[in-house]
Each structure stands twice: as structure tokens, then as C-alpha cells.
Design a protein around this motif. Structure first.
Motif, PDB file in Angstrom:
ATOM      1  N   LEU A 151     -19.215  13.979  -0.994  1.00 27.05           N
ATOM      2  CA  LEU A 151     -20.026  14.871  -0.156  1.00 27.05           C
ATOM      3  C   LEU A 151     -19.173  15.721   0.779  1.00 27.05           C
ATOM      4  CD1 LEU A 151     -22.918  12.409   0.790  1.00 27.05           C
ATOM      5  CD2 LEU A 151     -22.947  14.214  -0.951  1.00 27.05           C
ATOM      6  N   GLY A 152     -17.856  15.532   0.729  1.00 26.63           N
ATOM      7  CA  GLY A 152     -16.965  16.317   1.572  1.00 26.63           C
ATOM      8  C   GLY A 152     -16.860  15.816   2.991  1.00 26.63           C
ATOM      9  N   LEU A 153     -17.198  14.544   3.230  1.00 26.14           N
ATOM     10  CA  LEU A 153     -17.168  13.998   4.591  1.00 26.14           C
ATOM     11  C   LEU A 153     -15.800  13.427   4.967  1.00 26.14           C
ATOM     12  CD1 LEU A 153     -20.639  12.205   4.656  1.00 26.14           C
ATOM     13  CD2 LEU A 153     -20.037  14.511   5.411  1.00 26.14           C
ATOM     14  N   GLY A 154     -14.841  13.503   4.093  1.00 22.03           N
ATOM     15  CA  GLY A 154     -13.506  13.000   4.376  1.00 22.03           C
ATOM     16  C   GLY A 154     -12.796  12.614   3.091  1.00 22.03           C
ATOM     17  N   VAL A 155     -11.654  11.965   3.251  1.00 22.97           N
ATOM     18  CA  VAL A 155     -10.873  11.489   2.108  1.00 22.97           C
ATOM     19  C   VAL A 155     -10.661   9.990   2.294  1.00 22.97           C
ATOM     20  CG1 VAL A 155      -9.714  13.720   1.829  1.00 22.97           C
ATOM     21  CG2 VAL A 155      -8.638  11.936   3.237  1.00 22.97           C
ATOM     22  N   THR A 156     -10.216   9.349   1.253  1.00 24.98           N
ATOM     23  CA  THR A 156      -9.856   7.939   1.380  1.00 24.98           C
ATOM     24  C   THR A 156      -8.686   7.642   0.466  1.00 24.98           C
ATOM     25  OG1 THR A 156     -10.714   5.677   1.442  1.00 24.98           O
ATOM     26  CG2 THR A 156     -11.389   7.029  -0.426  1.00 24.98           C
ATOM     27  N   PRO A 160     -18.811  10.508  -9.720  1.00 26.21           N
ATOM     28  CA  PRO A 160     -18.829  11.945 -10.030  1.00 26.21           C
ATOM     29  C   PRO A 160     -18.557  12.783  -8.781  1.00 26.21           C
ATOM     30  CG  PRO A 160     -20.696  10.831 -11.062  1.00 26.21           C
ATOM     31  CD  PRO A 160     -20.055   9.837 -10.152  1.00 26.21           C
ATOM     32  N   GLY A 161     -17.761  13.802  -8.959  1.00 26.47           N
ATOM     33  CA  GLY A 161     -17.463  14.683  -7.841  1.00 26.47           C
ATOM     34  C   GLY A 161     -16.256  14.271  -7.034  1.00 26.47           C
ATOM     35  N   SER A 205     -10.193  21.939  -1.463  1.00 34.06           N
ATOM     36  CA  SER A 205      -9.009  22.769  -1.712  1.00 34.06           C
ATOM     37  C   SER A 205      -7.829  21.929  -2.192  1.00 34.06           C
ATOM     38  CB  SER A 205      -8.623  23.517  -0.431  1.00 34.06           C
ATOM     39  OG  SER A 205      -8.330  22.596   0.615  1.00 34.06           O
ATOM     40  N   LEU A 206      -7.880  20.611  -1.952  1.00 32.44           N
ATOM     41  CA  LEU A 206      -6.802  19.729  -2.396  1.00 32.44           C
ATOM     42  C   LEU A 206      -6.954  19.316  -3.855  1.00 32.44           C
ATOM     43  CD1 LEU A 206      -6.599  17.325   0.698  1.00 32.44           C
ATOM     44  CD2 LEU A 206      -5.125  19.286   0.191  1.00 32.44           C
ATOM     45  N   SER A 207      -8.162  19.394  -4.362  1.00 33.78           N
ATOM     46  CA  SER A 207      -8.416  18.956  -5.728  1.00 33.78           C
ATOM     47  C   SER A 207      -7.614  19.795  -6.720  1.00 33.78           C
ATOM     48  CB  SER A 207      -9.913  19.089  -6.049  1.00 33.78           C
ATOM     49  OG  SER A 207     -10.192  18.621  -7.338  1.00 33.78           O
ATOM     50  N   GLY A 208      -7.113  19.155  -7.724  1.00 34.98           N
ATOM     51  CA  GLY A 208      -6.313  19.859  -8.716  1.00 34.98           C
ATOM     52  C   GLY A 208      -4.828  19.701  -8.512  1.00 34.98           C
ATOM     53  N   SER A 226       3.822  -6.470  -9.632  1.00 36.88           N
ATOM     54  CA  SER A 226       3.936  -5.053  -9.975  1.00 36.88           C
ATOM     55  C   SER A 226       4.029  -4.232  -8.697  1.00 36.88           C
ATOM     56  CB  SER A 226       2.711  -4.590 -10.776  1.00 36.88           C
ATOM     57  OG  SER A 226       1.543  -4.688  -9.976  1.00 36.88           O
ATOM     58  N   ARG A 227       4.217  -2.959  -8.866  1.00 29.77           N
ATOM     59  CA  ARG A 227       4.143  -1.994  -7.774  1.00 29.77           C
ATOM     60  C   ARG A 227       3.166  -0.902  -8.196  1.00 29.77           C
ATOM     61  NH1 ARG A 227       8.162  -2.644  -4.005  1.00 29.77           N
ATOM     62  NH2 ARG A 227       9.865  -4.035  -4.600  1.00 29.77           N
ATOM     63  N   GLU A 228       2.218  -0.597  -7.338  1.00 28.41           N
ATOM     64  CA  GLU A 228       1.199   0.386  -7.692  1.00 28.41           C
ATOM     65  C   GLU A 228       1.173   1.528  -6.679  1.00 28.41           C
ATOM     66  OE1 GLU A 228      -2.708  -1.235  -7.604  1.00 28.41           O
ATOM     67  OE2 GLU A 228      -2.325  -2.460  -5.836  1.00 28.41           O
ATOM     68  N   ARG A 229       0.934   2.715  -7.183  1.00 29.21           N
ATOM     69  CA  ARG A 229       0.930   3.891  -6.324  1.00 29.21           C
ATOM     70  C   ARG A 229      -0.411   4.045  -5.630  1.00 29.21           C
ATOM     71  NH1 ARG A 229       3.340   9.078  -9.335  1.00 29.21           N
ATOM     72  NH2 ARG A 229       3.138   9.882  -7.214  1.00 29.21           N
ATOM     73  N   PRO A 230      -0.400   4.561  -4.411  1.00 29.75           N
ATOM     74  CA  PRO A 230      -1.655   4.903  -3.743  1.00 29.75           C
ATOM     75  C   PRO A 230      -2.119   6.290  -4.200  1.00 29.75           C
ATOM     76  CG  PRO A 230       0.175   5.260  -2.255  1.00 29.75           C
ATOM     77  CD  PRO A 230       0.763   4.707  -3.519  1.00 29.75           C
ATOM     78  N   TYR A 231      -3.421   6.471  -4.246  1.00 31.91           N
ATOM     79  CA  TYR A 231      -4.015   7.753  -4.635  1.00 31.91           C
ATOM     80  C   TYR A 231      -4.926   8.231  -3.510  1.00 31.91           C
ATOM     81  CZ  TYR A 231      -2.473   7.337  -9.499  1.00 31.91           C
ATOM     82  OH  TYR A 231      -1.711   7.249 -10.638  1.00 31.91           O
ATOM     83  N   LEU A 232      -4.991   9.545  -3.355  1.00 34.01           N
ATOM     84  CA  LEU A 232      -5.906  10.138  -2.399  1.00 34.01           C
ATOM     85  C   LEU A 232      -7.170  10.560  -3.128  1.00 34.01           C
ATOM     86  CD1 LEU A 232      -6.134  11.064   0.618  1.00 34.01           C
ATOM     87  CD2 LEU A 232      -5.571  13.365  -0.220  1.00 34.01           C
ATOM     88  N   ALA A 233      -8.312  10.050  -2.680  1.00 28.57           N
ATOM     89  CA  ALA A 233      -9.597  10.442  -3.248  1.00 28.57           C
ATOM     90  C   ALA A 233     -10.149  11.604  -2.445  1.00 28.57           C
ATOM     91  CB  ALA A 233     -10.565   9.264  -3.214  1.00 28.57           C
ATOM     92  N   VAL A 234     -10.409  12.738  -3.111  1.00 28.52           N
ATOM     93  CA  VAL A 234     -10.913  13.938  -2.442  1.00 28.52           C
ATOM     94  C   VAL A 234     -12.112  14.463  -3.208  1.00 28.52           C
ATOM     95  CG1 VAL A 234      -8.593  14.512  -1.619  1.00 28.52           C
ATOM     96  CG2 VAL A 234      -9.440  15.522  -3.756  1.00 28.52           C
ATOM     97  N   ALA A 235     -12.928  15.254  -2.524  1.00 29.62           N
ATOM     98  CA  ALA A 235     -14.054  15.890  -3.199  1.00 29.62           C
ATOM     99  C   ALA A 235     -13.524  16.864  -4.246  1.00 29.62           C
ATOM    100  CB  ALA A 235     -14.928  16.618  -2.185  1.00 29.62           C
ATOM    101  N   ARG A 236     -14.183  16.907  -5.382  1.00 28.09           N
ATOM    102  CA  ARG A 236     -13.711  17.723  -6.497  1.00 28.09           C
ATOM    103  C   ARG A 236     -13.711  19.208  -6.158  1.00 28.09           C
ATOM    104  NH1 ARG A 236     -15.631  15.326 -11.892  1.00 28.09           N
ATOM    105  NH2 ARG A 236     -14.195  13.759 -11.073  1.00 28.09           N
TER     106      ARG A 236
END
Length: 318
Positions: A254-259, A271-272, A193-196, A180-190
Motif C-alpha cells: 500500500l506504500g506505507l513503508g518498506v521492510t 501481490p504488489g 521508485s525503488l522497485s526494479g 548458511s549465510r543469507e542475504r537481507p532483501y528490501l520489500a518495497v511497493a511495486r
């Protein structure tokens, strides 16, 4: 065990030389169990004279009488009793060995060793595992999670049967199949400003602090980040942590970065934390299974067969 039908395909499995084999021992046991040559002949669907000749020939070879003949039947001699007892045990072991081999031939039991660089909580690989374990409950599945280099080494030395990699298959690693081919996702704090956002591009996040595990799966994530941001003016800031996936997501909350999280790991949520698809479908990362063509493990063949079905289901295999 001495039924005539049991002779099919097993006559010459075991012998003691001079042309004696499985059938001869079946005949001896049939005479012992029925107590007569006539009864053994009827059970085995053979002529009585043929049964008598087989027994006599074996007795001549052994140099000892196995039966005491009389008009009323045949009784085991002490030597015959000892001989048939041992023969019965040996033939039982042979029956078990044959049954085990045939069962393994249809992957009814056995062992399958699978290697991977990261865990999964959803997606095609989980579906493949679920279907395989459901269909072949008798097969023991072992999993090794480590870096790609070690996985390929273990595969080459037959310590692993199949390896799951986040890249397209290449001939130098053995036989391979794109699952398969799978997309990467960015995990950000909820509350970020990037959330949504519905989607996001690499050039919008290259300056973000990326939290990456120092484990083998984290190395692949770091490589992906470096590849996708190579044309940016600012090198990405990658923070490596000796932590597992769930711990990194907690740090993100906790807002310490993204992954960066691959689609197959979205089942583990914290959560969050929000997950945003990165780029379009062209950002999808291939997932493949690799195996050695000389590996004749029947369980592997069944696994690859199901992998082809899964690949076709995902549009990876035409």
C-alpha cells in the motif's frame, strides 16, 4: 518368543534373585509351550538334562511344583499355569522395552524439540527440515517460536533440543554449527521508485520508514536495521506493528513503508511487492544451529548429522 535366537543379549535383563534371570523364564515357557522337556531342549538347542535342572532349581526356589512329570510329557500345575501366564506378560513388556530402546537408539522414533525466532518458507533450514522428516518419519518434531533469550533459556534447561539463530554460533551458548549465510532483501511497493533495482545499499534507504513486527522476529530485523545504518546521519524511522510477516508485506504494497526480509522468508509473497537484495555478499547474515553438548537425545544426533551435510552443501562447513 521362546526361540533360542531370542536369548542373545537378553539373558540377564530380568531376574528374581539367587541367580535366576531371563534364560530361566524362557526355559519355563518353552517347556509349557511344547509340553515336554525334550521338546523344550530341542527348541532351545540345549541338552534335556540342562533344561530339567533349570526347571527343578526354580521350583525348589519357589517352593512349588510348576509341572506334573509323566512319561508322555509335562503338564502345568495350577501354580505353574498362573506363574507362566504372569511371566509371559512380563517378558513381553521387557521385549517391548528393549525394542523401543534400540529403535530410539537409531532415531527410529522419539521426539525432537526445535526452537527458532522466525518462520521460514525456503532456503537451507527448510531443506534441513524436509530431509530430516523424510528420513525419520517416526520422530515427532515440536517447534517453539519465541525470542532469542527465551530460546536459550529453554535450551539450557533441556526443554529444547536445538535452537536456530540468525547469528554465528558462540561457545557460551553450547555447541554450534554455522548452516548458511543469507542475504537481507528490501520489500518495497511495486509502484515505488525503488522497485526494479537489482541491488540497493543501506545508505540509500536509511531515511525510509521501516515497518517492523513487534514479535521476536521483528526485533531481530530492527536490530539489523540499526546496526547497518549506525554510521548514517539520520536515524532510521522504525514503525513497529503488532502484526505478522504477511500483514507487514500488505502494508508495504500500500506504500506505507518498506521492510527488511531475510532470504528464507521470500517464499511468502504478496501481490504488489518487490524484493531487492541489499548490498553485496558481505551483507549476508549467518544462520546457525545451537545445542547443548550433554544432550544425548538420539534424534538430536541425527538432526545435527544432517545439519552438517546441509552446511557443507552451502559452503558454510569446509
Amino acid at each position: 518368543m521362546t526361540q533360542g535366537a531370542n536369548l542373545t543379549g537378553r539373558q540377564d535383563v530380568f531376574g528374581i534373585g539367587d541367580g535366576f534371570g531371563y534364560r530361566d523364564f524362557i526355559v519355563i515357557l518353552a517347556v509349557a509351550e511344547t509340553g515336554s522337556f525334550r521338546g523344550a531342549a530341542q527348541r532351545l538347542s540345549q541338552g534335556q538334562s540342562a533344561v530339567s535342572r533349570r526347571v527343578q532349581r526354580l521350583e525348589d526356589h519357589l517352593g512349588v511344583s510348576l509341572f506334573e512329570r509323566s512319561p508322555t510329557g509335562a503338564r502345568l500345575t495350577p501354580a505353574g499355569s498362573n506363574f507362566t501366564s504372569r511371566v509371559r506378560a512380563v517378558l513381553h513388556d521387557i521385549d517391548y522395552a528393549i525394542a523401543s530402546a534400540r529403535t530410539a537408539g537409531v532415531a527410529g522414533n522419539g521426539h525432537l524439540c526445535i526452537g527458532m525466532t522466525s518462520s521460514f518458507s525456503r532456503g537451507p533450514i527448510l531443506s534441513l527440515f524436509a530431509e530430516f522428516t523424510e528420513r525419520h518419519r517416526g520422530i515427532e518434531v515440536g517447534v517453539t517460536e519465541t525470542n532469542q533469550s527465551e530460546l536459550l533459556t529453554l535450551l539450557s534447561h533441556r526443554r529444547l533440543d536445538v535452537v536456530i539463530l540468525s547469528e554465528a554460533p558462540t561457545p557460551e551458548n553450547g555447541d554450534g554449527l554455522l548452516i548458511s549465510r543469507e542475504r537481507p532483501y528490501l520489500a518495497v511497493a511495486r509502484d515505488s521508485s525503488l522497485s526494479g533495482r537489482e541491488t540497493i545499499n543501506w545508505d540509500e534507504i536509511s531515511a525510509q520508514p521501516f515497518l517492523v513486527s513487534s514479535s521476536c522476529s521483528g526485533t531481530q530485523v530492527a536490530d539489523l536495521i540499526l546496526q547497518r545504518t549506525a554510521d548514517q546521519r539520520v536515524l532510521p524511522h522504525i514503525k513497529r506493528h503488532r502484526a505478522e510477516h504477511e500483514t507487514l508485506l500488505s502494508l508495504v504494497s500500500l506504500g506505507l513503508g518498506v521492510t527488511v526480509v531475510m532470504e528464507r522468508r521470500l517464499g511468502a509473497t504478496i501481490p504488489g511487492v518487490s524484493f531487492i537484495p541489499i548490498g553485496g555478499q558481505d551483507e549476508a547474515v549467518p544462520t546457525s544451529v545451537i545445542w547443548r553438548p550433554e544432550n544425548d537425545n538420539p534424534a538430536l544426533r541425527r538432526f545435527i548429522s544432517l545439519a552438517r551435510i546441509e552446511a557443507k552443501r552451502n559452503g558454510a562447513l569446509s
